[in-house]
Design an enzyme around this catalytic site. Structure first.
Site, PDB file in Angstrom:
ATOM      1  N   ILE A 699       0.822  -1.219   0.000  1.00 48.77           N
ATOM      2  CA  ILE A 699       0.000   0.000   0.000  1.00 48.77           C
ATOM      3  C   ILE A 699       0.851   1.261   0.000  1.00 48.77           C
ATOM      4  O   ILE A 699       0.313   2.356  -0.060  1.00 48.77           O
ATOM      5  CB  ILE A 699      -0.960   0.018   1.203  1.00 48.77           C
ATOM      6  CG1 ILE A 699      -0.179  -0.061   2.527  1.00 48.77           C
ATOM      7  CG2 ILE A 699      -1.990  -1.077   1.090  1.00 48.77           C
ATOM      8  CD1 ILE A 699      -1.068   0.076   3.762  1.00 48.77           C
ATOM      9  N   GLY A 700       2.175   1.125   0.075  1.00 42.70           N
ATOM     10  CA  GLY A 700       3.019   2.310   0.043  1.00 42.70           C
ATOM     11  C   GLY A 700       4.485   1.949  -0.028  1.00 42.70           C
ATOM     12  O   GLY A 700       4.909   0.880   0.421  1.00 42.70           O
ATOM     13  N   GLY A 702       8.373   3.766   0.631  1.00 42.21           N
ATOM     14  CA  GLY A 702       9.132   4.894   1.136  1.00 42.21           C
ATOM     15  C   GLY A 702      10.617   4.677   0.988  1.00 42.21           C
ATOM     16  O   GLY A 702      11.080   3.673   0.434  1.00 42.21           O
ATOM     17  N   GLY A 703      11.375   5.632   1.497  1.00 42.07           N
ATOM     18  CA  GLY A 703      12.821   5.542   1.368  1.00 42.07           C
ATOM     19  C   GLY A 703      13.425   4.438   2.206  1.00 42.07           C
ATOM     20  O   GLY A 703      14.463   3.871   1.857  1.00 42.07           O
ATOM     21  N   GLY A 705      11.505   1.688   3.507  1.00 43.79           N
ATOM     22  CA  GLY A 705      10.859   0.391   3.396  1.00 43.79           C
ATOM     23  C   GLY A 705       9.535   0.466   2.674  1.00 43.79           C
ATOM     24  O   GLY A 705       9.151   1.500   2.140  1.00 43.79           O
ATOM     25  N   VAL A 707       5.283  -0.571   2.863  1.00 41.22           N
ATOM     26  CA  VAL A 707       4.201  -0.753   3.816  1.00 41.22           C
ATOM     27  C   VAL A 707       3.166  -1.689   3.202  1.00 41.22           C
ATOM     28  O   VAL A 707       2.736  -1.476   2.059  1.00 41.22           O
ATOM     29  CB  VAL A 707       3.557   0.593   4.194  1.00 41.22           C
ATOM     30  CG1 VAL A 707       2.448   0.377   5.220  1.00 41.22           C
ATOM     31  CG2 VAL A 707       4.611   1.549   4.751  1.00 41.22           C
ATOM     32  N   LYS A 721       5.219  -2.346   8.226  1.00 39.41           N
ATOM     33  CA  LYS A 721       6.270  -1.591   7.559  1.00 39.41           C
ATOM     34  C   LYS A 721       7.530  -2.460   7.518  1.00 39.41           C
ATOM     35  O   LYS A 721       8.209  -2.645   8.509  1.00 39.41           O
ATOM     36  CB  LYS A 721       6.553  -0.286   8.298  1.00 39.41           C
ATOM     37  CG  LYS A 721       7.655   0.550   7.675  1.00 39.41           C
ATOM     38  CD  LYS A 721       7.844   1.855   8.447  1.00 39.41           C
ATOM     39  CE  LYS A 721       8.986   2.691   7.870  1.00 39.41           C
ATOM     40  NZ  LYS A 721       9.198   3.938   8.631  1.00 39.41           N
ATOM     41  N   ASP A 821      10.746  15.275  11.088  1.00 39.14           N
ATOM     42  CA  ASP A 821      10.374  15.001   9.682  1.00 39.14           C
ATOM     43  C   ASP A 821       8.852  15.061   9.517  1.00 39.14           C
ATOM     44  O   ASP A 821       8.234  14.169   8.953  1.00 39.14           O
ATOM     45  CB  ASP A 821      10.889  13.628   9.245  1.00 39.14           C
ATOM     46  CG  ASP A 821      10.793  13.439   7.723  1.00 39.14           C
ATOM     47  OD1 ASP A 821      10.595  14.460   7.017  1.00 39.14           O
ATOM     48  OD2 ASP A 821      10.898  12.301   7.258  1.00 39.14           O
TER      49      ASP A 821
END
Length: 866
Positions: A699-700, A702-703, A705, A707, A721, A821
């Site tokens: 579902i996603g 990122g830098g 890992g 998800v 994650k 962040d």
């Protein structure tokens, strides 16, 4: 008393001539006591005489009363023939006085003069309405209902009728010949029904007729020449029927005619020169017939013409050069014919012109600087001709232009940057020419553009990065050029795209994962490029994709990202390096080998492919068993230690050596029942819930890992994650991993994402957190549909939620925690749009005894200024 006596004197009643003198003759002969009694007795007989004798006025009015009653009875009988809903709509139709009924008006004699029941929801037929009992009707309007059956011939008895409108119903059958009896008829509208048969020649008797509208029916046969006998006729609409034969020359007699529409029929022959006699004509439409021959030169005499439509016929020769001589032409359509020669000179500076369609002919000439700047022109289509020359920079000065189409010609040169000045442009089609150079950045100023087609040219370079400003773009056709470089990730911001074609270019590199943001995309063609790498997992997020062509590239890896593409109807991945099983989708059940051929090692139940190895299931079971054997003992040991030394649990996990694998699950009775299962089922459920982290659960990305969404046996859903790992099994950023665990185990807040557990292992390292249905704020703001639902009230609550979370971390935690962040990607929303701050990989605990200097952490563009 005196008024009553005066009425008796003026009355012509015979009985009063006898009784009235008695009032004055007998009283003097009577005693004074009897005189009042005598007077009352005489008055009684006079009143009886008045009541019992025929009333002269009522007798005189009896024909009108009888007429009104018959009209009421005729209308009530028709009402009773309609369905129940219609009768309810006419609920006011009761009694014998129709003048007060819905849709009924009467004249001075109380006779029905108007029946106006437009849009009354009526369903039934007209046969039960006795028109002969309604002789004084001037207007009959029953348009926009659901009346069926044929038009009764008795309608011809309405000799006084001025307006007859039965349009937009479901009437069938032929037009009765008796309609020619309506000598006073001015407005006739029978359009939008199912009438058939021919137009009766008797319409030539309607000498008072001003408008003749019978369009959108199934009428056949020829146009009756008798129409040319109607001297007052101003408008004829016969379009969308099945009329055949020639256009009658007699129509040229209609000197008052302003509108003549014969489009969408089956008319043949040529345009009679007599049409040039229609000196008052403003609109002439012949579109969609089988007319042929040349356009008569007499048409140039129609200087008042505002609209001339000749498209979709078989006309030949040249278009009359002075077609816009009067300077009034607004709409000129001559497309899809066999016209030759140049564009008429009179169109060059026809400033009144709004739409010009000359496509699909054999027109020639250099159009580089042909047109003056026409201030009102908003649509021009010159496609599929033999025009040559360059694209003039002058097109950028057409401020009203919304559509510019010059496809399939012989244009050369570059696309002028000045074209970006046509700010209203919505459609730009320059495909199939000989254009060179790069795509000018200035085209990205056309923020209203929804169709950009410049395929099949010789364009080079790459797509401008500024293309992300074309938010309205729905169709992007860039195929068959010499475009190079990588596919721009900015294309993933064009959320309204329905079709994207980048085929037959020289694009290289991988397919950007940002293309997964194109949720409305139905067709994607990246074939015949030099693309490499694996398919991005986000590609499977385009749930509505129907056509996908990735053939003739160098793409590799598996096809698992396509597992959830249930909408695919056309698919081609041939001539690549794909391997592994073919997805178990409906489209792959029916796919042929032609769409899969020439790959590295695809397998599956498709004729021409090798079947997949049967031991694949055993392999996964063995892998699962190995993982459990490696992880389970350490898990149990650590959990037993946690029961005795809960306060130092995290410290022990953090200080364990990198050589020793760790598996740790935090206690959470609602999600992970570790007291019952010792953590064993928990780990196994995560592996099974993500099917060994299969891309279809992704579902996603990122830098740090990926998800995944995992559904546990209890039915509860969690977010997992999984951190990226390198070839030796190590986590590239173990510090961030531990920081996030430490932070989330220390804090609990409504607006901070909850951590349920984690696993640190050489093969699988992941965090298990609560699943938030709406996803991250960044995606919501970039999706138009979701952004609209995300109204200002919800947005303010999200800001408050993030502020509450930060306030809690900065002031209520000891030591204080700084996130470092905060960005829209790290704010997750649940189903109620409640904000939850996530991703604490860069979080830091502040030391009150230290200056707390630190290097930069976070996302550029979101960090606070220094």
């Amino acid at each position: 008393m005196y008024v009553f006596l005066l009425h008796l004197i003026e009355s012509e009643n015979q009985w009063l001539k006898i009784y009235f003198p008695m009032v004055f003759i007998f009283p003097p002969l009577l005693s004074k006591k009897l005189q009042p009694l005598w007077l009352l007795l005489v008055m009684y007989f006079c009143a009886f005489a008045v009541a019992s004798s025929p009333n002269h006025d009522a007798a005189a009015a009896s024909p009108e009363i009888a007429s009104v009653a018959s009209e009421a009875n005729a209308l009530l009988k028709w009402k009773a023939s309609l369905d129940n809903h219609s009768q309810a709509s006419l609920s006011s139709w009761t009694g014998n006085n129709p003048c007060n009924w819905l849709g009924i008006s009467c004249d001075d004699t109380s006779s029905v003069s108007t029946i106006n029941l437009t849009r009354a929801g009526l369903r039934g037929m007209l046969h039960s309405l006795n028109f002969s009992l309604l002789p004084n009707i001037l207007t009959l309007n029953m348009s926009y209902n659901t009346l069926s059956g044929s038009i009764p011939p008795q309608i011809g008895s309405l000799s006084n009728l001025s307006t007859l409108d039965l349009s937009t119903n479901k009437l069938s059958g032929s037009i009765p010949n008796t309609i020619g009896n309506l000598s006073k008829l001015k407005y006739l509208n029978l359009s939008a029904n199912g009438l058939s048969g021919s137009i009766p020649n008797e319409v030539g008797n309607l000498l008072s007729l001003l408008t003749f509208d019978i369009y959108t029916n199934n009428l056949s046969g020829s146009i009756p020449p008798s129409l040319g006998n109607l001297p007052r006729l101003e408008s004829i609409h016969l379009f969308s029927n099945k009329l055949s034969g020639p256009i009658p020359a007699s129509l040229g007699n209609l000197s008052r005619l302003t509108m003549l529409s014969l489009s969408s029929n089956q008319l043949t022959g040529s345009i009679p020169p007599h049409i040039g006699n229609l000196s008052n004509a403003k609109v002439i439409c012949f579109i969609g017939n089988e007319l042929s021959g040349e356009i008569p030169i007499e048409m140039e005499k129609l200087t008042g013409l505002e609209c001339l439509q000749l498209a979709d016929n078989n006309f030949i020769g040249q278009i009359p050069q002075n077609i816009c001589l009067g300077g009034n032409m607004k709409f000129f359509t001559a497309g899809n014919n066999n016209f030759t020669g140049p564009i008429p000179e009179s169109l060059k500076n026809c400033h009144s012109l709004k739409r010009l369609r000359l496509q699909q002919n054999h027109l020639t000439g250099d159009i580089t600087n042909f047109f003056d700047v026409l201030p009102n022109l908003n649509y021009i289509d010159l496609s599929e001709n033999n025009f040559h020359g360059n694209l003039s920079p002058r097109w950028g000065k057409f401020r009203s232009l919304t559509s510019l189409m010059i496809a399939n010609n012989k244009l050369s040169g570059v696309i002028p940057p000045e074209l970006g000045g046509a700010a209203q442009l919505q459609v730009l089609d320059l495909s199939s020419n000989h254009l060179t150079g790069s795509i000018p950045q200035d085209l990205c100023n056309l923020t209203l553009l929804f169709d950009l087609s410049i395929s099949n040219n010789n364009l080079s370079g790459n797509v401008p990065m500024e293309i992300e400003s074309l938010h309205e773009l729905k169709y992007l056709e860039l195929g068959s050029n010499n475009l190079t470089g990588s596919i721009r990730k900015q294309l993933g911001t064009l959320h309204n795209l329905l079709k994207m074609n980048l085929s037959q270019n020289k694009f290289e590199g991988s397919i950007p994962f940002e293309l997964g943001n194109l949720q409305y995309l139905s067709s994607l063609d990246l074939s015949e490029n030099m693309l490499s790498g694996t398919l991005p997992p986000t590609l499977g997020e385009i749930k509505g994709l129907e056509t996908l062509n990735l053939s003739h590239n160098s793409l590799s890896g598996g096809l698992s990202s396509l597992n959830d593409m249930r909408s695919l109807t056309s698919f081609d991945i041939s001539y690549n390096q794909f391997e592994g099983p073919v997805p178990n989708n409906q489209i792959f059940h029916n796919v042929t080998i032609e769409a899969l051929r020439n790959n590295k090692g695809l397998c599956g139940n498709v004729t021409g492919l090798e079947p997949c190895p049967t031991f694949s299931g055993k392999y996964h079971n063995n892998m699962k068993r190995r993982v459990l054997i490696a992880v389970l003992p350490l898990t149990v040991a650590i959990l037993m230690l946690a029961l005795f030394v809960l306060g130092v649990f995290y410290h022990l996990c953090r200080t364990s050596t990198e050589e020793q694998d760790e598996t740790t699950i935090l206690r959470s009775s609602s999600v992970f029942p570790i007291w019952d299962f010792g953590g064993k089922i928990t780990f196994e459920n995560i592996i099974e819930g993500t099917e060994y982290f299969d891309d279809k659960h992704l579902i996603g990305v990122g830098g740090q890992g990926c998800v995944y969404k995992a559904t546990l046996p209890t039915g509860e859903v969690v977010a997992v994650k999984k951190l990226h790992s390198v070839s030796n099994g190590e986590i590239p950023n173990m510090k961030a991993f531990k920081s996030e665990i430490q932070t989330l185990t220390e804090i609990r807040h409504r607006n901070i994402v909850k951590l349920f557990g984690f696993c640190s292992h050489s093969q699988y390292s992941f965090l298990v957190c609560e699943f938030l249905e709406k996803g991250d704020l960044n995606k919501i703001l970039k999706n138009d549909e979701q952004a609209i639902a995300f109204d200002w009230k919800k947005r303010v609550n999200v800001v408050k939620g993030v502020a509450d979370a930060l306030c809690y971390m900065h002031h209520d935690c000891s030591p204080p925690i700084v996130h470092r962040d905060i960005s829209s990607k790290n704010v997750l929303l649940d189903s109620e749009y409640v904000a939850h701050v996530s991703d604490f990989g860069t979080a830091k605990f502040l030391n009150h005894n230290s200056s707390n200097w630190t290097s930069f952490a976070g996302t550029f563009g979101y960090a606070a200024p220094g």
